[in-house]
Design an enzyme around this catalytic site. Structure first.
Site, mmCIF file in Angstrom:
data_model
loop_
_atom_site.group_PDB
_atom_site.id
_atom_site.type_symbol
_atom_site.label_atom_id
_atom_site.label_comp_id
_atom_site.label_asym_id
_atom_site.label_seq_id
_atom_site.Cartn_x
_atom_site.Cartn_y
_atom_site.Cartn_z
ATOM 1 N N GLY A 166 96.927 -35.847 57.046
ATOM 2 C CA GLY A 166 98.294 -35.420 57.368
ATOM 3 C C GLY A 166 98.655 -35.708 58.816
ATOM 4 C CB SER A 186 94.822 -46.380 49.047
ATOM 5 O OG SER A 186 93.559 -46.956 49.316
ATOM 6 C CE LYS A 192 94.460 -43.521 46.879
ATOM 7 N NZ LYS A 192 93.420 -42.559 46.766
ATOM 8 C CG HIS A 210 93.216 -48.191 44.866
ATOM 9 N ND1 HIS A 210 92.357 -47.328 45.532
ATOM 10 C CD2 HIS A 210 93.424 -49.224 45.702
ATOM 11 C CE1 HIS A 210 92.074 -47.837 46.717
ATOM 12 N NE2 HIS A 210 92.703 -48.977 46.854
ATOM 13 C CG ASN A 211 90.704 -43.805 44.552
ATOM 14 O OD1 ASN A 211 91.585 -44.511 45.027
ATOM 15 N ND2 ASN A 211 90.377 -42.643 45.084
ATOM 16 C CD GLU A 250 87.675 -46.857 47.158
ATOM 17 O OE1 GLU A 250 88.919 -46.931 47.282
ATOM 18 O OE2 GLU A 250 87.026 -45.879 47.562
HETATM 19 P P1 NBP Z 1 91.718 -31.778 53.136
HETATM 20 O O1 NBP Z 1 91.673 -32.325 51.763
HETATM 21 O O2 NBP Z 1 90.438 -31.439 53.801
HETATM 22 O O3 NBP Z 1 92.652 -30.474 53.143
HETATM 23 C C1 NBP Z 1 92.820 -29.696 54.297
HETATM 24 C C2 NBP Z 1 94.265 -29.325 54.467
HETATM 25 O O4 NBP Z 1 94.735 -28.595 53.338
HETATM 26 C C3 NBP Z 1 94.460 -28.402 55.665
HETATM 27 O O5 NBP Z 1 95.672 -28.740 56.291
HETATM 28 C C4 NBP Z 1 94.538 -27.029 55.007
HETATM 29 O O6 NBP Z 1 95.190 -26.068 55.784
HETATM 30 C C5 NBP Z 1 95.340 -27.383 53.795
HETATM 31 N N1 NBP Z 1 95.361 -26.349 52.757
HETATM 32 C C6 NBP Z 1 94.393 -25.905 51.922
HETATM 33 BR BR1 NBP Z 1 92.666 -26.487 51.979
HETATM 34 N N2 NBP Z 1 94.796 -24.953 51.097
HETATM 35 C C7 NBP Z 1 96.080 -24.723 51.397
HETATM 36 C C8 NBP Z 1 97.046 -23.834 50.888
HETATM 37 N N3 NBP Z 1 96.766 -23.000 49.890
HETATM 38 N N4 NBP Z 1 98.273 -23.853 51.466
HETATM 39 C C9 NBP Z 1 98.552 -24.689 52.467
HETATM 40 N N5 NBP Z 1 97.670 -25.566 52.991
HETATM 41 C C10 NBP Z 1 96.448 -25.598 52.452
HETATM 42 O O7 NBP Z 1 92.555 -32.771 54.095
HETATM 43 P P2 NBP Z 1 92.520 -34.361 54.220
HETATM 44 O O8 NBP Z 1 91.132 -34.893 54.203
HETATM 45 O O9 NBP Z 1 93.406 -34.667 55.360
HETATM 46 O O10 NBP Z 1 93.200 -34.875 52.877
HETATM 47 C C11 NBP Z 1 94.524 -34.502 52.521
HETATM 48 C C12 NBP Z 1 94.857 -35.079 51.154
HETATM 49 O O11 NBP Z 1 94.808 -36.505 51.229
HETATM 50 C C13 NBP Z 1 93.886 -34.684 50.060
HETATM 51 O O12 NBP Z 1 94.578 -34.501 48.848
HETATM 52 C C14 NBP Z 1 92.977 -35.886 49.928
HETATM 53 O O13 NBP Z 1 92.399 -36.008 48.658
HETATM 54 C C15 NBP Z 1 93.947 -37.011 50.219
HETATM 55 N N6 NBP Z 1 93.338 -38.247 50.693
HETATM 56 C C16 NBP Z 1 92.325 -38.236 51.581
HETATM 57 C C17 NBP Z 1 91.759 -39.419 52.035
HETATM 58 C C18 NBP Z 1 90.674 -39.412 53.030
HETATM 59 O O14 NBP Z 1 90.148 -40.498 53.337
HETATM 60 N N7 NBP Z 1 90.303 -38.273 53.589
HETATM 61 C C19 NBP Z 1 92.251 -40.628 51.578
HETATM 62 C C20 NBP Z 1 93.296 -40.620 50.701
HETATM 63 C C21 NBP Z 1 93.831 -39.429 50.269
HETATM 64 P P3 NBP Z 1 94.332 -25.166 56.837
HETATM 65 O O15 NBP Z 1 94.214 -26.009 58.061
HETATM 66 O O16 NBP Z 1 95.180 -23.984 57.016
HETATM 67 O O17 NBP Z 1 93.019 -24.882 56.194
#
Ligand code: NBP
Length: 479
Positions: A14, A128, A182, A185-186, A189
């Site tokens: 984010g 992605s 998506k 895609h994964n 991958e």
């Molecule tokens: P995470 O998947 O680790 O999620 C952490 C975030 O979710 C934090 O901002 C946390 O807030 C928030 N959150 C949770 Br946990 N529960 C919540 C709730 N009930 N209400 C509001 N906020 C909540 O973060 P990420 O790795 O940045 O991935 C974000 C999304 O992107 C995921 O769906 C992931 O699958 C997807 N994604 C990730 C990648 C990658 O390479 N990492 C690639 C592509 C897509 P907090 O700070 O208050 O705990």
């Protein structure tokens, strides 16, 4: 209200996506995170972005110009539902909620339906490319309504990766179409990574080359038709030396592959759609197999081949492996696109397969030179029933199949597991076969379950009276 776009969820993905948005001309970005620290850290570390920090959903909604557009980047699942519920309370009809997380497409279909009833648009968008992609330009696969695409399209085009001048984003189809694509895609991958890992293993065990030497092989491959991000990073990983032991890093990494579930989703969905994505399935199962050390410890007692594996002509073997990899990779992509076609038919999405190949050319993990060949194939024949029958791929198979067979034979004789190579070859031989032993399976099914069969020489459905006088009768079609 001054922000044209908002981001909810400021973990790695984010915050990087928010920074990417803020860096583009014309965007002002409002940000919100459940816990305050992430917001404060982002604001403190990136004053240049001009973020508008907000600390509750009402403040967040008030910061956005209409139609309000917010991208959710939180942990997929209950977190996503929680944020959607909050946003629906503070947004108005015509506003747009985008879920950029890795949601299961059926969740996206459900959410889109529920949110639509409030008059708010809901868009599930697959994003992605990991954190680097989010920051510098991901490949984006949005679903959702045509109405939301009008507002969202220009914003997403501004932050997406660019391949040969074209932004890597297209309106994939309605509701869950983006997350479906998506997901596949994964899955692709997974297959691509497993195939590369098998190629490495065969070369290492067949030639005795060191990881650093094999890194050179992959770097060389990356200058040709296999050129891709995954081949490029494979060379980097193989070249890496462990700081602590001085050994190749790949030799000190525990050989148990993790998974976050998208490969399994791809396979589960393919099973229910009846699409044979055997390469993706084998890649997913290979990770599962690796991750059971207790079973592997016991099974290590099982006998293997007596003779040591040693290839005579190292260069010729490496070239065979390269061709086997390319051929198997084409099979994996062909299977993945088959799943997208089947999903589109099942869920009523109008998906332009050539456009999907194009948006994967940059910004995502499977980005590769050869995706141009895929989009060319669909440009020439939009309803191509089997992707790998396109002329370019047929030429590759003509060139590669003898090498591919030699590699699978060598792997089997040497006792080196190559599930993705060998299952891809089995798929290739299965789909091109004149006659399959499925005829015998139909006979067996009819024997024990009166499941009936069709004949090659006349229409109708038939059953043999197996427990009677074994004459054939016309039967009701029960499949
Ligand atoms: P995470 O998947 O680790 O999620 C952490 C975030 O979710 C934090 O901002 C946390 O807030 C928030 N959150 C949770 Br946990 N529960 C919540 C709730 N009930 N209400 C509001 N906020 C909540 O973060 P990420 O790795 O940045 O991935 C974000 C999304 O992107 C995921 O769906 C992931 O699958 C997807 N994604 C990730 C990648 C990658 O390479 N990492 C690639 C592509 C897509 P907090 O700070 O208050 O705990």
């Amino acid at each position: 209200a001054t922000a044209n776009i908002g981001v909810v969820g400021l973990a790695v993905m984010g915050s990087n996506l928010a920074r990417n948005l803020a860096s583009r001309e014309g965007n002002t970005v409002a940000v919100y995170n459940r816990s305050r620290e992430k917001t404060d850290t982002l604001i403190a570390e990136h004053p240049e972005a001009g973020f508008i920090p907000t600390y509750d959903y009402t403040e967040f909604a008030a910061a956005l110009t209409k139609p309000r557009t917010a991208i959710i980047m939180v942990k997929a699942g209950t977190g996503t539902d929680a944020v959607i519920n909050e946003l629906v309370n503070v947004f108005e009809p015509g506003d747009i909620i985008v879920d950029g997380g890795n949601a299961l497409f059926t969740d996206t279909i459900r959410r889109e339906k529920a949110v639509r009833e409030t008059g708010i648009n809901f868009v599930g968008a697959g994003i992605s490319g990991g954190e680097e992609g989010a920051l510098h330009g991901p490949s984006i696969m949005p679903g959702g309504s045509d109405e939301s695409w009008v507002t969202l399209g220009p914003i997403l085009k501004s932050i997406a990766a660019v391949a040969e001048g074209e932004p890597c984003v297209t309106h994939v189809g309605h509701d869950g179409a983006g997350h479906f694509v998506k997901m596949v895609h994964n899955g692709i991958e997974y297959a691509d990574m497993q195939l590369i890992a098998e190629a490495y293993d065969l070369i290492r065990r067949g030639t005795g080359k060191s990881p650093a030497e094999i890194a050179d092989v992959f770097a060389e491959w990356n200058t040709g038709e296999l050129e891709s991000y995954l081949i490029e990073i494979t060379a980097e990983v193989l070249r890496q030396v462990d700081g602590e032991t001085g050994k190749p890093l790949v030799d000190v990494i525990l050989d148990q592959a993790g998974a976050k579930g998208t490969g399994a989703w791809t396979v589960q969905t393919a099973l229910s759609l009846g699409v044979p994505v055997s390469g993706i399935a084998e890649a997913t199962f290979a990770r599962s197999l690796s991750s059971h050390p207790e079973q592997r410890a016991v099974a290590a007692e099982l006998p293997g081949p007596q003779e040591a594996f040693q290839v005579d002509d190292v260069d010729a073997f490496i070239e065979d492996v390269r061709l086997a990899l390319f051929a198997s990779k084409i099979v994996a992509y062909s299977q993945g696109f088959d799943e997208i076609r089947a999903g589109a038919a099942e869920y009523g999405w109008n998906i332009d397969l050539g456009a999907i190949a194009k948006i994967w050319r940059a910004g995502c993990i499977i980005r590769a030179q050869f995706l141009n060949r895929l989009s060319d194939a669909y440009a020439a024949t939009p309803d191509l029933p089997v992707l790998m029958t396109a002329p370019y791929f047929v030429e590759v198979f003509e060139r590669a199949q003898a090498a591919w067979r030699r590699v699978v034979v060598a792997a089997a004789q040497a006792g080196i597991p190559s599930p993705a190579f060998s299952s891809s070859l089995a798929y290739f031989d299965g789909i091109r076969a004149d006659r399959l032993p499925a005829a015998l399976v139909q006979g067996q099914r009819d024997f024990f379950g009166a499941h009936t069969y069709k004949r090659i020489d006349k229409p109708g459905t038939f059953h043999t009276l197996w427990s009677g006088d074994r004459t054939e009768i016309e039967a009701e079609d029960t499949h």
